[in-house]
Design a protein around this motif. Structure first.
Motif, short mmCIF file in Angstrom:
data_model
loop_
_atom_site.label_atom_id
_atom_site.label_comp_id
_atom_site.label_asym_id
_atom_site.label_seq_id
_atom_site.Cartn_x
_atom_site.Cartn_y
_atom_site.Cartn_z
N SER A 37 1.48 6.70 -6.87
CA SER A 37 0.29 7.40 -7.27
C SER A 37 0.60 9.07 -6.96
N GLU A 70 0.97 3.93 -2.92
CA GLU A 70 0.40 5.41 -2.55
C GLU A 70 1.73 6.50 -2.81
N ASN A 84 0.85 -1.42 0.12
CA ASN A 84 -0.16 0.00 0.20
C ASN A 84 0.93 1.21 -0.02
N SER A 85 1.94 1.36 0.74
CA SER A 85 2.74 2.42 0.90
C SER A 85 3.54 2.91 -0.49
N GLN A 119 7.73 11.25 2.46
CA GLN A 119 6.81 9.74 2.18
C GLN A 119 7.85 8.80 1.86
#
Length: 250
Positions: A146, A143, A139-140, A233
């Motif tokens: 994206s 993300e 998921n990370s 991030q």
């Protein structure tokens, strides 16, 4: 006449059939488990290699962003210096010289961050995501990807377009040399100082030139915010992968 007697064939009992079945079943089962263990081991190795590759790419990304931010900050400062010169003052040749040598950075340099996506491309094209079992990590990664594709990359495309439009518009007003092809700018130093660089003194057009500079500056400021967010991030993802996969910095 000879009489042939058929040999007596002893029939197998249930237990013997059951034992044979059991032996075959165990052999097949053991083979199945052995193949699963082998496949699991191969996938584990692939997963670790992918994670190491992702970390290496992200570490290059964070370093690349830091370098881009330094250049972008310099360009913005030069833009501010050019914008602080009142348009009427540009009739003075020394002021033109000052303006040009600030504007030169906005005109000839563009600083855009491009990520290192070698490992991500391998994951995507080779179906590597199927071997990653850690859903939080998947998921990370998704993300971060994206965010890079939108808004970061989209805003960089806008910046690149504004940079081209600024150059095209400035050519209507200023005698511009060809942009340099490397970080070392001989044109910047070779261009004559205290020389007339404006080919026309049309105040509305010069004001419009200032607007183009301001637009490009605003675009860079948006990208700076995006890059800082991406760097933060990415740093969190690096720490997550290192923690989940017990990777060291050695």
């Amino acid at each position: 006449m000879e009489v042939h007697h058929h040999p007596h064939v002893e029939k197998k009992g249930f237990k013997e059939y059951f034992l044979e079945f059991l032996m075959i079943f165990l052999a097949v089962t053991m083979g199945f488990f052995a193949e699963n263990i082998r496949e699991h081991s191969v996938n584990n190795e692939k997963e670790m290699n992918y994670m190491k590759g992702i970390v290496q790419d992200l570490e290059k990304d964070t370093a690349g962003i830091s370098g881009a931010l330094v250049m972008q900050d310099l360009i913005i400062k030069k833009m501010d210096s050019a914008l602080n010169i009142p348009v009427p003052n540009l009739r003075s040749i020394p002021t033109q010289d000052t303006f040009f040598h600030h504007f030169f950075f906005a005109y000839s340099w563009i600083s855009i961050f491009k990520r290192n996506d070698v490992t991500f491309a391998q994951l995507k094209n080779a179906g590597g995501f199927s071997v990653i079992r850690n859903k939080t990590v998947i998921n990370s990664i998704s993300e971060l990807n994206s965010f890079y594709e939108s808004p970061l990359q989209e805003n960089e495309d806008i910046y690149n377009d504004l940079w081209k439009r600024l150059d095209e518009f400035a050519m209507q007003l200023i005698k511009l040399p060809a942009p340099p092809t490397s970080g070392d700018d001989p044109l910047y130093y070779a261009y004559p100082h205290n020389a007339e660089v404006f080919t026309r003194y049309d105040a509305p057009l010069i004001e419009q030139l200032y607007s183009f500079i301001q637009f490009e500056k605003s675009s860079i400021e948006v990208i700076i915010d995006n890059e800082k967010h991406y760097r933060e991030q990415a740093a969190r993802l690096i720490e997550l992968i290192k923690r989940e996969y017990v990777l060291t910095d050695k």
